[in-house]
Motif scaffolding. Structure first.
Motif, PDB file in Angstrom:
ATOM      1  N   ARG A  12       0.819  -1.215   0.000  1.00 23.03           N
ATOM      2  CA  ARG A  12       0.000   0.000   0.000  1.00 23.03           C
ATOM      3  C   ARG A  12       0.859   1.274   0.000  1.00 23.03           C
ATOM      4  NH1 ARG A  12      -5.483  -1.010  -0.348  1.00 23.03           N
ATOM      5  NH2 ARG A  12      -5.379   1.090  -1.180  1.00 23.03           N
ATOM      6  N   ARG A  13       2.082   1.153  -0.455  1.00 25.72           N
ATOM      7  CA  ARG A  13       2.972   2.297  -0.636  1.00 25.72           C
ATOM      8  C   ARG A  13       4.252   1.742  -1.253  1.00 25.72           C
ATOM      9  NH1 ARG A  13       5.824   5.253   3.933  1.00 25.72           N
ATOM     10  NH2 ARG A  13       7.404   5.177   2.302  1.00 25.72           N
ATOM     11  N   THR A  14       5.263   2.584  -1.471  1.00 24.18           N
ATOM     12  CA  THR A  14       6.583   2.108  -1.877  1.00 24.18           C
ATOM     13  C   THR A  14       7.436   1.912  -0.637  1.00 24.18           C
ATOM     14  OG1 THR A  14       6.512   3.267  -3.991  1.00 24.18           O
ATOM     15  CG2 THR A  14       8.683   2.692  -3.149  1.00 24.18           C
ATOM     16  N   LEU A  15       8.098   0.770  -0.559  1.00 25.06           N
ATOM     17  CA  LEU A  15       9.074   0.512   0.497  1.00 25.06           C
ATOM     18  C   LEU A  15      10.292  -0.121  -0.166  1.00 25.06           C
ATOM     19  CD1 LEU A  15       6.569  -0.788   3.172  1.00 25.06           C
ATOM     20  CD2 LEU A  15       8.055   1.206   3.453  1.00 25.06           C
ATOM     21  N   PRO A  16      11.471   0.034   0.441  1.00 24.72           N
ATOM     22  CA  PRO A  16      12.689  -0.289  -0.312  1.00 24.72           C
ATOM     23  C   PRO A  16      13.111  -1.754  -0.321  1.00 24.72           C
ATOM     24  CG  PRO A  16      13.253   0.707   1.789  1.00 24.72           C
ATOM     25  CD  PRO A  16      11.759   0.736   1.684  1.00 24.72           C
ATOM     26  N   SER A  17      12.395  -2.622   0.370  1.00 28.96           N
ATOM     27  CA  SER A  17      12.866  -4.004   0.427  1.00 28.96           C
ATOM     28  C   SER A  17      11.691  -4.962   0.312  1.00 28.96           C
ATOM     29  CB  SER A  17      13.614  -4.245   1.749  1.00 28.96           C
ATOM     30  OG  SER A  17      14.416  -5.394   1.641  1.00 28.96           O
ATOM     31  N   ILE A  18      11.937  -6.071  -0.373  1.00 27.75           N
ATOM     32  CA  ILE A  18      10.849  -6.981  -0.719  1.00 27.75           C
ATOM     33  C   ILE A  18      10.286  -7.696   0.504  1.00 27.75           C
ATOM     34  CG2 ILE A  18      12.239  -9.043  -1.171  1.00 27.75           C
ATOM     35  CD1 ILE A  18      10.458  -9.122  -3.851  1.00 27.75           C
ATOM     36  N   ASP A  19      10.998  -7.609   1.634  1.00 26.33           N
ATOM     37  CA  ASP A  19      10.484  -8.253   2.853  1.00 26.33           C
ATOM     38  C   ASP A  19       9.572  -7.325   3.652  1.00 26.33           C
ATOM     39  OD1 ASP A  19      12.874  -7.173   5.058  1.00 26.33           O
ATOM     40  OD2 ASP A  19      13.336  -7.243   2.918  1.00 26.33           O
ATOM     41  N   MET A  20       9.397  -6.064   3.200  1.00 22.01           N
ATOM     42  CA  MET A  20       8.564  -5.101   3.936  1.00 22.01           C
ATOM     43  C   MET A  20       7.141  -5.116   3.385  1.00 22.01           C
ATOM     44  SD  MET A  20      11.279  -1.967   4.075  1.00 22.01           S
ATOM     45  CE  MET A  20      12.782  -2.052   5.066  1.00 22.01           C
TER      46      MET A  20
ATOM     47  N   SER B  30      15.000 -20.538   0.418  1.00 24.59           N
ATOM     48  CA  SER B  30      14.651 -20.450   1.834  1.00 24.59           C
ATOM     49  C   SER B  30      15.666 -19.596   2.570  1.00 24.59           C
ATOM     50  CB  SER B  30      14.593 -21.855   2.462  1.00 24.59           C
ATOM     51  OG  SER B  30      15.890 -22.421   2.466  1.00 24.59           O
ATOM     52  N   GLY B  31      15.289 -19.152   3.747  1.00 24.11           N
ATOM     53  CA  GLY B  31      16.212 -18.344   4.539  1.00 24.11           C
ATOM     54  C   GLY B  31      15.473 -17.259   5.296  1.00 24.11           C
ATOM     55  N   ALA B  32      16.210 -16.570   6.161  1.00 22.69           N
ATOM     56  CA  ALA B  32      15.604 -15.503   6.958  1.00 22.69           C
ATOM     57  C   ALA B  32      15.228 -14.333   6.052  1.00 22.69           C
ATOM     58  CB  ALA B  32      16.575 -15.047   8.041  1.00 22.69           C
ATOM     59  N   ASP B  33      14.074 -13.717   6.334  1.00 25.49           N
ATOM     60  CA  ASP B  33      13.504 -12.708   5.449  1.00 25.49           C
ATOM     61  C   ASP B  33      14.457 -11.549   5.161  1.00 25.49           C
ATOM     62  OD1 ASP B  33      10.402 -13.175   7.207  1.00 25.49           O
ATOM     63  OD2 ASP B  33      11.142 -14.196   5.409  1.00 25.49           O
ATOM     64  N   THR B  34      15.039 -10.975   6.228  1.00 25.05           N
ATOM     65  CA  THR B  34      15.874  -9.790   6.021  1.00 25.05           C
ATOM     66  C   THR B  34      17.169 -10.154   5.300  1.00 25.05           C
ATOM     67  OG1 THR B  34      16.641 -10.109   8.280  1.00 25.05           O
ATOM     68  CG2 THR B  34      14.973  -8.421   7.931  1.00 25.05           C
ATOM     69  N   VAL B  35      17.675 -11.374   5.554  1.00 24.01           N
ATOM     70  CA  VAL B  35      18.881 -11.825   4.845  1.00 24.01           C
ATOM     71  C   VAL B  35      18.588 -11.922   3.348  1.00 24.01           C
ATOM     72  CG1 VAL B  35      20.515 -13.722   4.557  1.00 24.01           C
ATOM     73  CG2 VAL B  35      19.770 -13.065   6.857  1.00 24.01           C
ATOM     74  N   LEU B  36      17.407 -12.445   3.035  1.00 17.60           N
ATOM     75  CA  LEU B  36      17.067 -12.594   1.611  1.00 17.60           C
ATOM     76  C   LEU B  36      16.967 -11.232   0.926  1.00 17.60           C
ATOM     77  CD1 LEU B  36      14.517 -15.542   1.732  1.00 17.60           C
ATOM     78  CD2 LEU B  36      16.905 -15.567   1.030  1.00 17.60           C
ATOM     79  N   GLY B  37      16.428 -10.229   1.644  1.00 12.87           N
ATOM     80  CA  GLY B  37      16.381  -8.877   1.080  1.00 12.87           C
ATOM     81  C   GLY B  37      17.775  -8.395   0.718  1.00 12.87           C
ATOM     82  N   GLU B  38      18.734  -8.666   1.634  1.00 14.75           N
ATOM     83  CA  GLU B  38      20.132  -8.309   1.371  1.00 14.75           C
ATOM     84  C   GLU B  38      20.667  -9.061   0.158  1.00 14.75           C
ATOM     85  OE1 GLU B  38      22.281  -6.157   2.796  1.00 14.75           O
ATOM     86  OE2 GLU B  38      20.543  -5.378   3.895  1.00 14.75           O
ATOM     87  N   LEU B  39      20.370 -10.361   0.071  1.00 17.52           N
ATOM     88  CA  LEU B  39      20.894 -11.183  -1.028  1.00 17.52           C
ATOM     89  C   LEU B  39      20.365 -10.697  -2.377  1.00 17.52           C
ATOM     90  CD1 LEU B  39      20.874 -14.825   0.389  1.00 17.52           C
ATOM     91  CD2 LEU B  39      22.819 -13.305   0.004  1.00 17.52           C
ATOM     92  N   VAL B  40      19.083 -10.333  -2.411  1.00 22.25           N
ATOM     93  CA  VAL B  40      18.515  -9.831  -3.669  1.00 22.25           C
ATOM     94  C   VAL B  40      19.275  -8.582  -4.102  1.00 22.25           C
ATOM     95  CG1 VAL B  40      16.493  -8.760  -4.724  1.00 22.25           C
ATOM     96  CG2 VAL B  40      16.226 -10.827  -3.353  1.00 22.25           C
ATOM     97  N   ARG B  41      19.507  -7.660  -3.132  1.00 25.84           N
ATOM     98  CA  ARG B  41      20.260  -6.444  -3.490  1.00 25.84           C
ATOM     99  C   ARG B  41      21.674  -6.794  -3.954  1.00 25.84           C
ATOM    100  NH1 ARG B  41      16.885  -4.339   0.390  1.00 25.84           N
ATOM    101  NH2 ARG B  41      18.168  -4.959   2.159  1.00 25.84           N
TER     102      ARG B  41
ATOM    103  N   GLY C  41       4.100  -3.721  12.879  1.00 22.58           N
ATOM    104  CA  GLY C  41       4.331  -3.011  11.614  1.00 22.58           C
ATOM    105  C   GLY C  41       5.473  -2.015  11.741  1.00 22.58           C
ATOM    106  N   LEU C  42       5.483  -1.275  12.843  1.00 23.90           N
ATOM    107  CA  LEU C  42       6.533  -0.273  13.052  1.00 23.90           C
ATOM    108  C   LEU C  42       7.897  -0.938  13.196  1.00 23.90           C
ATOM    109  CD1 LEU C  42       4.598   2.087  15.475  1.00 23.90           C
ATOM    110  CD2 LEU C  42       5.237   2.554  13.094  1.00 23.90           C
ATOM    111  N   ALA C  43       7.919  -2.172  13.691  1.00 27.73           N
ATOM    112  CA  ALA C  43       9.196  -2.874  13.813  1.00 27.73           C
ATOM    113  C   ALA C  43       9.825  -3.088  12.438  1.00 27.73           C
ATOM    114  CB  ALA C  43       8.990  -4.213  14.516  1.00 27.73           C
ATOM    115  N   ILE C  44       8.976  -3.190  11.404  1.00 31.20           N
ATOM    116  CA  ILE C  44       9.492  -3.415  10.045  1.00 31.20           C
ATOM    117  C   ILE C  44       9.723  -2.095   9.313  1.00 31.20           C
ATOM    118  CG2 ILE C  44       9.027  -4.507   7.809  1.00 31.20           C
ATOM    119  CD1 ILE C  44       7.252  -6.502   9.198  1.00 31.20           C
TER     120      ILE C  44
END
Lengths: 444, 359
Positions: free
Chosen positions: B129-137, B164-175, B332-335
């Motif tokens: 529902r907006r733009t966010l910079p990482s696919i895990d958000m 498979s893998g931890a969500d935030t790690v995967l965001g890093e890997l994609v980048r 939500g705010l944690a992410i």
């Protein structure tokens, strides 16, 4: 020994002026707007009694090409280099259909192109380029060639253009996207296509004026004014008709400041219909950040910040003027235009109402400087940021010198840097302009 | 809205810029891509999640990479088919519709383009529902849905999968794989069914873009109340107006961080941005912050602009707009709260009584 002269010809409001070495107006011609061609204005100015042999250069403001010129322009062959990248959006596919239908010749995408860091994405498919060139014979009167990341590495564009020129001969202009300094393949491709479409009418307009200049003085240089109020050598103007769009507005700001005896000012032009506010800071017009659109097609051409205010809004005009001067408390306000008298002096500001303000744009052309701008992504992988900033500045200076600037007296804007978003990489978009007076010919 | 035809494209893309919060890419490329696709394949049908069987597989789509690279090297016509084949081969069944992952000018357009090219309908909803910079958000992850598997398709037929893998790690890997792909890729993530989408309920996204885009077209920038159509369409508020005095960027911890300084009639306002605008403050007081939207409208044209494209001396209005309420929950705010982006402040929702410098 007579003073050397510089001539400004304003074909929009039909004014021509000659200035001496001290920027004094030594001759004026006022013609009929809308009817008098640039060559007619030039001839009439010289007939006022100036020595044609003393004219070093002529700088012309040409009227904007109407959209009908584009539609009636040359049939353009379009070659994009970079497939498979960008094939989701073929050339001209998102254009207003009427326009692309009117000017599209053969349109082809071939393999090749580069990456953001200068790597070759794929070797250029020369066989496909040659086939495209043969297909253009008899089906295109001009050709536009644009490559993915062609600013970063123009090699594929240059090689393709050479193949096409060999096939089609010297009478078919081949315009490359990277000749326009703009980020965005589409923006450069569109500029090249429009320039190609307008090449014939540009040749006619500039050819006529060039012949007139040569007839008066074979040694005089001819320049056309760009949309930012700086000069474009006539030979380049043949290939870049769109570059001069909007030049009369920019020239007016420069010239009004000069008539007021300054290089830095806020300028208001008041006419029956509206008021236009612009500023010049030491000869540079601030950039609006917007790209010029022609017939609904976005180009790569930067536009200076000129704010237009309808005559019904005097309070808005005050606000616009206040913003134009924000942070520059001693910036004088120069008021020109045929209804200048209807605008009262803004309070607490030094106001200058120069005489002969109808000559502002012609004077702005005569005193115009030469500039070069760089605006592209620089990869900082090897030499780091310092190297890429140095490279950007050198490219801007080179471009200014190619446009006619005196290399000994160039000034530079600060380098603007924008980092890449979403994926952290050592690359940044750098923007810098170098500007300086036009190199004077060596006088015996 | 039942479909996106050529006549609706300008509104849809213009409205999508609103959800970019100053990021999400320049709208021109999206408008051109979508125009070309609709002319070639016809209008793109918009569908609701409950029009499908609950277990129908959908294809989440996001254009990953750097906007400045994408305007040089747009997507290839083959990427959509390559992405679908990879996702369907792994899932063992066919995709019924395309699912936009985020709202922003590039990503609304690209999702619709992919739907057109694949001959699929596009769901009228999205995951952020907006733009966010990482696919895990995403709201989907917030609801407990794992991010993997992720499929990354590059322009030259490169396919990379993270199963498979931890969500935030995967965001890093994609980048991390993006530079090798020239900073442009078409990406799918999450294994999502139409039932998942129906339960998520972030519906009407593309329709909202069209509605807000039409209102933006009705803005009269010269009038004091000229932004009212847009503000009422998006539920937004005018925070302040000012002149861009400086744009500074520096790169820390891998993310480009930037600050825009605005001269307003009430002193200096400051906008902290990374990829999107995150915080607007004045004299040390935070006026609005992420997760709410913070957009910038050019005072002369009324058009929303990308923060990285601002020019010194440009006059802008700062406008804040609401987002999905779930982003304002503690989870939500944690992410996507200010601290998730490295700013040690509590999130602030704009209080209209603090508006300054509006003309």
């Amino acid at each position: 020994m007579t003073s050397r002269l510089r001539v400004g010809v304003d074909a929009v409001s039909a004014r021509a002026v000659a200035l001496d070495e001290q920027d004094r107006i030594v001759a004026v011609h006022r013609g009929h707007p809308g009817g008098d061609s640039p060559s007619l204005l030039l001839g009439a100015l010289i007939a006022e009694g100036i020595d044609a042999a003393a004219v070093d250069r002529v700088v012309a403001i040409l009227p904007d090409h109407p959209v009908s010129d584009v539609v009636a322009g040359a049939r353009v062959g379009v070659l994009r280099i970079g497939a498979p990248a960008a094939t989701a959006l073929p050339p001209l596919a998102g254009w207003p259909a009427q326009l692309s239908g009117a000017l599209a010749g053969p349109v082809t995408m071939v393999r090749g192109g580069h990456e953001y860091d200068g790597r070759e994405s794929a070797p250029l498919d020369l066989a496909a380029v040659a086939a495209f060139a043969r297909g253009c014979a008899g089906n295109a009167e001009a050709v536009a060639v644009a490559a993915v990341h062609g600013l970063e590495n123009p090699d594929h564009e240059l090689r393709a253009a050479a193949v096409i020129a060999d096939e089609l001969g010297p009478d078919v202009p081949v315009i490359r996207g990277a000749e326009t300094e703009a980020l965005g393949l589409l923006e450069r491709e569109h500029t090249a296509v429009l320039d190609a479409a307008l090449a014939r009418s540009a040749r006619a307009r500039i050819g006529e004026l060039g012949a007139a200049v040569r007839a008066h003085n074979p040694d005089a240089d001819l320049y056309v004014l760009r949309g930012d109020g700086t000069v474009l050598p006539a030979l380049d103007a043949l290939r870049h008709a769109t570059a001069s769009l909007g030049s009369s507005g920019a020239a007016l700001v420069h010239g009004a400041a000069r008539l007021a005896g300054t290089r830095t000012a806020a300028v208001v032009e008041v006419t029956a219909r509206r008021a236009v506010v612009g500023t010049t800071h030491a000869g540079l017009l601030p950039d609006s950040g917007l790209r010029r659109e022609i017939a609904g097609v976005r180009t790569g051409l930067r536009t200076p910040r000129l704010t237009s205010v309808e005559r019904s809004g005097p309070s808005r005009l005050r606000a616009v003027l206040a913003r134009a001067r924000y942070g520059f408390d001693d910036l004088p306000v120069v008021i020109v235009g045929d209804r200048a008298a209807t605008l009262p002096d803004p309070p607490d500001v030094r106001v200058i109402r120069p005489p002969e303000a109808d000559l502002a744009a012609a004077v702005g052309a005569a005193v115009a400087e030469a500039a070069g701008t760089v605006d592209r992504i620089f990869w900082q992988g090897t030499g780091g940021r310092g190297d890429s900033v140095a490279r950007a500045r050198r490219l801007a200076r080179d471009a200014a010198i190619l446009a006619g600037a005196d290399p000994r007296s160039l000034r530079e804007s600060p380098v603007k840097e924008a980092l890449m978003t979403y994926v952290p990489v050592p690359a940044a978009r750098l923007r810098v302009t170098a500007i300086g007076p036009v190199l004077e010919p060596v006088t015996p | 809205m039942k479909h996106v035809a050529e006549a609706a494209i300008d509104d849809v893309v213009r409205g999508a810029v609103h959800f970019g919060s100053g990021g999400g890419g320049d709208p021109y490329l999206g408008q051109q891509l979508l125009t070309a696709a609709v002319r070639r394949h016809g209008p793109v049908p918009l569908v609701a999640a409950d029009e499908f069987a609950p277990d129908a597989l959908v294809l989440p789509v996001v254009s990953g990479g750097t906007p400045d690279a994408l305007i040089e090297k747009a997507h290839s016509a083959a990427e959509a088919e390559t992405l679908r084949s990879a996702v369907e081969a792994r899932a063992g069944r066919e995709c019924a519709a395309v699912l936009p992952v985020q709202l922003g000018s590039v990503n609304v357009a690209v999702a619709l383009v992919v739907a057109a090219e694949l001959g699929l309908p596009c769901l009228d909803l999205d995951l952020m529902r907006r733009t966010l910079p990482s696919i895990d958000m995403t709201l989907l992850r917030l609801a407990g849905h794992p991010v993997p598997p992720i499929t990354v398709v590059g322009g030259a037929g490169v396919v990379a999968e993270f199963s498979s893998g931890a969500d935030t790690v995967l965001g890093e890997l994609v980048r991390a794989v993006m530079p090798g792909l020239g900073l442009v890729a078409l990406i799918s993530a999450y294994r999502v069914t139409a039932g998942d989408c129906a339960r998520l309920g972030a519906a009407g996204s593309i329709s909202a873009c069209a509605r807000i885009g039409a209102a933006l077209a009705d803005v009269s920038p010269a009038r004091p109340d000229g932004y009212d159509p847009y503000l009422s369409a998006c539920g937004g508020r005018l925070v302040c107006s000012g002149t861009v005095a400086e744009i500074a960027q520096y790169s820390a911890d891998g993310w480009p961080r930037g600050v825009v300084s605005l001269q307003t009639s009430g002193g200096y306002a400051r906008i902290d941005f990374q990829n999107e605008n995150l915080i607007v403050s004045r004299e040390g007081t935070v006026l609005a912050s992420v997760p709410d939207l913070i957009g910038l409208a050019d005072a002369d044209t009324g058009a929303l602009v990308q923060t990285v494209d601002l020019a010194v001396g440009q006059d802008v209005h700062v406008i804040t707009g609401p987002v999905d309420e779930r982003w304002h929950t503690p989870e939500g705010l944690a992410i996507v709260g200010p601290r998730a982006f490295g700013y040690d402040i509590d999130p602030v929702r704009f209080d209209s009584r603090l508006a300054v410098g509006s003309r």
